[in-house]
Scaffold this active site. Structure first.
Site, mmCIF file in Angstrom:
data_model
loop_
_atom_site.group_PDB
_atom_site.id
_atom_site.type_symbol
_atom_site.label_atom_id
_atom_site.label_comp_id
_atom_site.label_asym_id
_atom_site.label_seq_id
_atom_site.Cartn_x
_atom_site.Cartn_y
_atom_site.Cartn_z
ATOM 1 N N THR A 140 13.828 27.367 31.735
ATOM 2 C CA THR A 140 14.289 28.626 32.299
ATOM 3 C C THR A 140 13.224 29.660 32.032
ATOM 4 O O THR A 140 12.538 29.583 31.020
ATOM 5 C CB THR A 140 15.583 29.051 31.568
ATOM 6 O OG1 THR A 140 16.572 28.059 31.772
ATOM 7 C CG2 THR A 140 16.084 30.393 32.048
ATOM 8 N N ARG B 196 27.368 22.183 38.409
ATOM 9 C CA ARG B 196 27.122 22.479 37.000
ATOM 10 C C ARG B 196 26.460 23.843 36.829
ATOM 11 O O ARG B 196 25.542 24.213 37.547
ATOM 12 C CB ARG B 196 26.225 21.393 36.394
ATOM 13 C CG ARG B 196 25.883 21.619 34.910
ATOM 14 C CD ARG B 196 24.520 22.264 34.724
ATOM 15 N NE ARG B 196 24.137 22.362 33.312
ATOM 16 C CZ ARG B 196 23.065 22.996 32.883
ATOM 17 N NH1 ARG B 196 22.260 23.593 33.738
ATOM 18 N NH2 ARG B 196 22.790 23.043 31.578
ATOM 19 N N THR C 89 16.834 30.235 36.714
ATOM 20 C CA THR C 89 16.539 28.811 36.567
ATOM 21 C C THR C 89 17.095 28.017 37.742
ATOM 22 O O THR C 89 17.978 28.483 38.464
ATOM 23 C CB THR C 89 17.178 28.269 35.264
ATOM 24 O OG1 THR C 89 16.770 26.926 35.032
ATOM 25 C CG2 THR C 89 18.690 28.320 35.342
ATOM 26 N N THR D 232 16.508 29.498 26.292
ATOM 27 C CA THR D 232 16.065 28.421 27.166
ATOM 28 C C THR D 232 16.439 27.094 26.519
ATOM 29 O O THR D 232 16.683 27.033 25.315
ATOM 30 C CB THR D 232 14.541 28.495 27.408
ATOM 31 O OG1 THR D 232 14.152 27.485 28.346
ATOM 32 C CG2 THR D 232 13.763 28.286 26.122
ATOM 33 N N GLY D 233 16.489 26.053 27.327
ATOM 34 C CA GLY D 233 16.814 24.739 26.786
ATOM 35 C C GLY D 233 18.138 24.214 27.309
ATOM 36 O O GLY D 233 18.521 24.493 28.448
ATOM 37 N N SER E 247 11.170 24.017 37.554
ATOM 38 C CA SER E 247 12.447 24.278 36.892
ATOM 39 C C SER E 247 12.984 25.675 37.165
ATOM 40 O O SER E 247 13.966 26.101 36.550
ATOM 41 C CB SER E 247 12.312 24.067 35.375
ATOM 42 O OG SER E 247 11.311 24.904 34.851
#
Length: 331
Positions: free
Chosen positions: A188, A216, A206, A239-240, A86
């Site tokens: 991330t 995106r 990330t 993060t997320g 990731s």
């Protein structure tokens, strides 16, 4: 009065002796009373790959290096690791099979640099720093970011590793796009640090959500969303699900809440609460999203909070490097 002075002197000497005793067996460069306070230096980073990243950052911080150099060196570790799916090299591609990377960096003087949708460059964080230091801009994206990177001597490489390519081809069979909380398709590495001089810096990098739409951008390259540093107050990174972080300018919010006097922990908790409330107002299911914040203030105090369990973060200071499970909203 003389007795009181003697008492204070004795107490101070005793405290110093205890502190020095606690440092027995540590490397010589760490046997420094500046470390005894347990305030600085200190570095925090998201997820378990933050442990290795922290080691690289700490090698700079323990020698009184600059926080900016530490965070760049730290996040480059997962960026260059093909097994980390990731971040950087090895990151999962978008739905077109293209690995696009996002990163930003911010120093103690509010200098900022960012890249988005950058292809073929293993270390986008270093390109982001070059944007900060060598251009009049703060963000470059897409082909422009790539051309700038190449002009600065960065090497063009294929970032799509075999395992990621296999997963993408398997995904194409159904083309179902529904990110799952805590599954590493949207993780991330964010890193924030306080150096021995008392200065803060941060970095965030990330490959974004797996199988995202081409073009995106999430929160990671956006100063104020995925990362924010105010050298008078503190720093935060996230993060997320980036869309949810952007919705509240998450990391800027966390720092502003610390400015109002909230602890790093309470600031993270309030930011998460705002995301939860907005998600409910939009008639979305909170269980479908995950966002985590980590924060560090000027005193060296830190905290973290996330929507649901499963998020952890790494902390390295003079006492060592450890992984901490973040507190969370949903039980």
């Amino acid at each position: 009065m003389t007795n009181r002075r003697n008492f204070l002197k004795t107490a101070a000497l005793a405290s110093a002796a205890v502190a020095l005793q606690s440092f027995e067996g540590k490397p010589e460069e760490e046997n420094d009373l500046s470390f005894v306070k347990g305030i600085k230096p200190i570095v925090l980073s998201t997820w378990n790959f933050g442990l290795k990243a922290n080691v690289a950052a700490w090698a700079i911080l323990k020698n009184k290096g600059r926080a900016l150099d530490a965070v760049e060196a730290g996040v480059k570790i997962p960026e260059g690791d093909a097994s980390e799916r990731s971040v950087g090299y090895g990151g999962r591609p978008d739905r077109e099979g293209r690995v696009t990377l996002d990163a930003c960096i911010m120093d103690e003087n509010a200098n900022i640099g960012s890249v988005g949708c950058l292809e073929f460059i293993k270390h986008p964080i270093s390109v982001a720093r070059a944007v900060m230091e060598k251009t009049p801009h703060v963000m470059l994206v897409g082909d422009g970011a790539l051309q700038f990177a190449l002009s600065q001597g960065f090497v063009k490489e294929n970032l799509l590793v075999e395992e990621s390519e296999k997963e993408w081809k398997e995904w194409l069979k159904t083309s179902q796009y529904k990110p799952i909380a805590n599954i590493e398709n949207h993780d991330t590495i964010g890193m924030i640090a306080l150096d021995a001089a008392g200065n803060l810096s941060g970095a965030c990098t990330t490959s974004g959500m797996a199988f995202k739409m081409q073009g995106r951008l999430g929160d990671s390259p956006i100063i104020g969303a995925g990362l924010y540093v105010d050298n008078e107050i503190g720093a935060a990174t996230a993060t997320g699900h980036g869309e949810e972080v952007i919705r509240i300018s998450g990391c800027h919010l966390v720092v502003e809440l610390m400015r109002q006097g909230k602890s790093p922990q309470k600031a993270c908790e309030e930011a998460v609460a705002r995301i939860v409330n907005l998600t409910k107002k939009r008639n979305r299911n909170v269980k479908d999203i995950q966002v985590g914040f980590i924060a560090l203030n000027k005193k060296g105090e830190f905290g973290s909070y996330c929507i649901q369990g499963g998020f952890n973060y790494a902390v390295h200071d003079a006492t060592g490097n450890r992984l901490i499970d973040a507190e969370y909203f949903m039980h």
